[in-house]
Enzyme design. Structure first.
Site, mmCIF file in Angstrom:
data_model
loop_
_atom_site.group_PDB
_atom_site.id
_atom_site.type_symbol
_atom_site.label_atom_id
_atom_site.label_comp_id
_atom_site.label_asym_id
_atom_site.label_seq_id
_atom_site.Cartn_x
_atom_site.Cartn_y
_atom_site.Cartn_z
ATOM 1 N N GLY A 210 39.592 39.119 39.460
ATOM 2 C CA GLY A 210 38.723 39.666 40.484
ATOM 3 C C GLY A 210 39.199 39.235 41.867
ATOM 4 O O GLY A 210 40.401 39.097 42.129
ATOM 5 N N SER A 211 38.248 38.958 42.746
ATOM 6 C CA SER A 211 38.577 38.754 44.155
ATOM 7 C C SER A 211 39.311 37.462 44.466
ATOM 8 O O SER A 211 39.819 37.307 45.578
ATOM 9 C CB SER A 211 37.298 38.829 44.994
#
Length: 471
Positions: A210-211
Site C-alpha cells: 500500500g502507501s
C-alpha cells in the site's frame, strides 16, 4: 590387476575425502542423520540469550537424550527462537544456528575435541541476540489481539531490537522427546487458521505494501535528480489507468488538497494515490525497480534466518501506475518496510539487519562478534535529508498524525492496502525517531483491519517508539 586395485584404492580415497571433508556439514545437518541427532541431544545445547537471560536453554533430564530444550516466555520470542524438535526439523535461530548451538560448527571442533580428551561433556555455544526485552514486550503488548507483525531496527547498526509476529505459539510443545506428541502438536498448529507457525515479520504469503511504498516512489523521483518535492502534477479526483477503462481514486475521495495541481510533497503528506500513479508513470517501471532493488527488494538476506525476498515486478503502463502506490504485484515483509525507513533514517545507507549480538563458546571465548555491515546505499545523504523532512511533515500535519510524540520529531508514513477481501485492509505504519538522530526505525503491519493505517498501526508504532526512547 595391480592397476585395477590401485584404481579402486584411488576411488575409495576420493570418496572418503569427499564425504569427510566436503560433505561433512551437509551430512551433519541432514535431519535423517539419527546419530548426529542423538549426539546433539547428548551434548548440552547452548542457550539463546536476550540481555543475558536465557529465552531458550537445555536442562538435564533422565532419558537417553540427557537434555530437554526449554523456552521461557515462549510466545513472546517464538518468532525469534523458533523451535528445536526431535527429528522433526528446526526453525528460527534454533535452525539457522544449529551448528553453533550444538557445538558442531567447524570453528568449535578443537574446543569439542579438547572437552572429550579431558573427559568433559561437550557443550554448544551460546547465542546472544540484539533483541531488547523492554522493546520486544512493548511491541507484543501494543500489537494486542491483532494478527500482524512489528519489526524495530537500530538504523545506525542494523541490530534488530524487536521482532514480533502474531498469532504466536509455544515452542515447548514441539520440544518434547516423545515424537508422537510433537507430531500431534505440530499438526494442530499447522491446522490453526491463524497460522501461528508463520513468522509474518520475515516470511509467509507477504503483504501488499500500500502507501508505504510511496516512500520508494518519492525517494526515487528526488534521488534521480528529475524532480523536487515542490514539482507538481495535475490533481483530478479520479484517474483512468493508462490503456484501460479502470478508474482509481484517492483513499478519502476527492482530489489531493483541493487545488488544480498538487506537489509531490503534499501528495506524500496526504498519501494521495493519483499523483503517485502519475509520478510512477513518469519515472517508469525500470527506474522504480532499480530503487526498490537497492532498498532490498528481490535480494537474498539472512538475519540469520532466511528472509523471503520482497517483490517488485514491472508490468504494463497501468500496472506501473498501480505499483507506484503499493498495489499490483508489490509484496513485502515487514522487515523490508522497516529497512526502507532505516535507510532513509541513516543518511541513505542501509545497514544489514541482524539478530545476532555475538556467539560465545562455553569457555566464554567470542566465536563470532557483532558484525555491522552496509547492505546497500539506495539514496544519497541529500535525498535522505529531504525525505526525512517530508516524513516529519507526514506526522506533524499529514496522514500519519497518530504517531506524534510530544517533544520528539517523528518521521513516518502510513499505508492502507487493499487485499481484495471486501472492506478488510492491510494496515501499515513505518518511520523512525528521533527524526534527526534516529534510535529506531520501525514497521507495523495489521492484517485484515478496518479503517486506515493512521487509526490502527500508527498508535502501535508510537508505543514501541516510546519504549525505545524511555529505555
Amino acid at each position: 590387476m595391480t592397476i585395477a586395485v590401485l584404481l579402486m584404492f584411488v576411488a575409495l580415497f576420493t570418496s572418503t575425502t569427499i564425504i569427510a571433508v566436503f560433505q561433512a556439514d551437509s551430512l551433519n545437518a541432514d535431519s535423517r542423520n539419527v546419530r548426529t541427532l542423538n549426539d546433539s541431544y547428548s551434548a548440552e545445547r547452548g542457550p539463546i540469550l536476550v540481555d543475558g537471560q536465557a529465552v531458550a536453554e537445555s536442562k538435564a533430564v533422565a532419558d537417553k537424550y540427557k537434555f530437554q530444550r526449554v523456552y521461557s516466555n515462549p510466545q513472546l520470542y517464538s518468532a525469534v527462537t523458533g523451535y528445536f524438535t526431535l527429528n522433526q526439523g528446526n526453525t528460527g535461530v534454533e535452525g539457522a544456528l544449529n551448528d553453533y548451538l550444538s557445538g558442531t560448527a567447524n570453528d568449535q571442533f578443537l574446543a569439542k575435541a579438547n572437552s572429550i580428551l579431558r573427559g568433559q561433556t561437550p557443550k554448544g555455544g551460546s547465542v546472544s541476540l540484539t533483541i531488547e526485552p523492554k522493546i520486544q514486550q512493548a511491541a507484543w503488548d501494543a500489537l494486542g489481539n491483532n494478527s500482524g507483525a512489528v519489526v524495530a531496527i537500530n538504523p545506525r547498526t542494523g541490530a534488530i531490537l524487536a521482532m514480533v509476529s502474531k498469532a504466536a505459539y509455544d515452542p515447548n510443545l514441539l520440544a518434547s522427546h516423545n515424537s508422537n506428541d510433537v507430531i500431534s502438536a505440530y499438526k494442530t498448529l499447522l491446522a490453526d487458521p491463524t497460522k501461528p507457525l508463520v513468522n509474518r515479520a520475515i516470511a509467509g504469503d507477504l503483504y501488499y505494501p500500500g502507501s508505504v511504498f510511496k516512500l520508494i516512489t518519492t525517494s526515487a523521483a528526488i534521488d534521480s535528480g528529475r524532480y523536487t518535492p515542490q514539482d507538481t502534477f495535475p490533481n483530478p479526483s479520479t484517474f483512468t489507468l493508462t490503456g484501460t477503462s479502470r478508474n482509481i481514486n484517492n483513499a478519502e475521495g476527492g482530489n489531493c488538497g483541493g487545488g488544480a495541481t498538487v506537489s509531490i510533497a503534499d501528495a506524500l503528506r496526504l498519501s494521495c494515490n493519483i499523483p503517485m500513479a502519475q509520478l510512477g508513470a513518469a519515472l517508469g517501471g525500470e527506474e522504480l525497480k532499480k530503487y526498490a532493488t537497492a532498498y532490498g527488494y528481490g535480494q537474498k538476506l539472512a538475519i540469520p534466518m532466511t528472509v523471503t525476498p520482497s517483490v517488485y515486478n514491472i508490468g504494463d503502463a497501468a500496472q506501473v501506475q498501480l505499483s507506484s502506490f503499493g498495489q499490483f504485484e508489490d509484496r513485502v515483509t515487514p522487515l523490508q518496510v522497516a529497512m526502507t525507513s532505516a535507510a532513509i533514517a541513516n543518511g541513505g545507507s542501509l545497514m544489514q539487519p541482524t539478530l545476532i549480538k555475538q556467539i560465545t563458546a562455553p569457555d566464554l571465548t567470542v566465536i563470532q562478534p557483532f558484525e555491522q555491515k552496509v547492505f546497500s546505499q539506495p539514496i544519497t545523504p541529500a535525498t535522505s535529508a529531504t525525505m526525512t523532512q517530508l516524513m516529519i511533515n507526514n506526522v506533524n500535519s499529514g496522514a500519519a498524525s497518530n504517531a506524534r510524540i510530544s517533544g520528539v520529531d517523528v518521521a513516518g508514513k502510513t499505508g492502507t492496502a487493499e487485499t481484495g477481501a471486501g472492506s478488510r485492509y492491510t494496515l501499515w505504519f513505518t518511520g523512525f525517531a528521533p527524526a534527526n538522530n534516529p534510535e529506531v526505525a520501525i514497521a507495523v503491519v495489521v492484517e485484515n483491519g478496518t479503517g486506515f493505517g493512521n487509526e490502527v498501526a500508527a498508535p502501535i508504532a508510537k508505543k514501541v517508539i516510546e519504549a525505545v526512547l524511555n529505555k
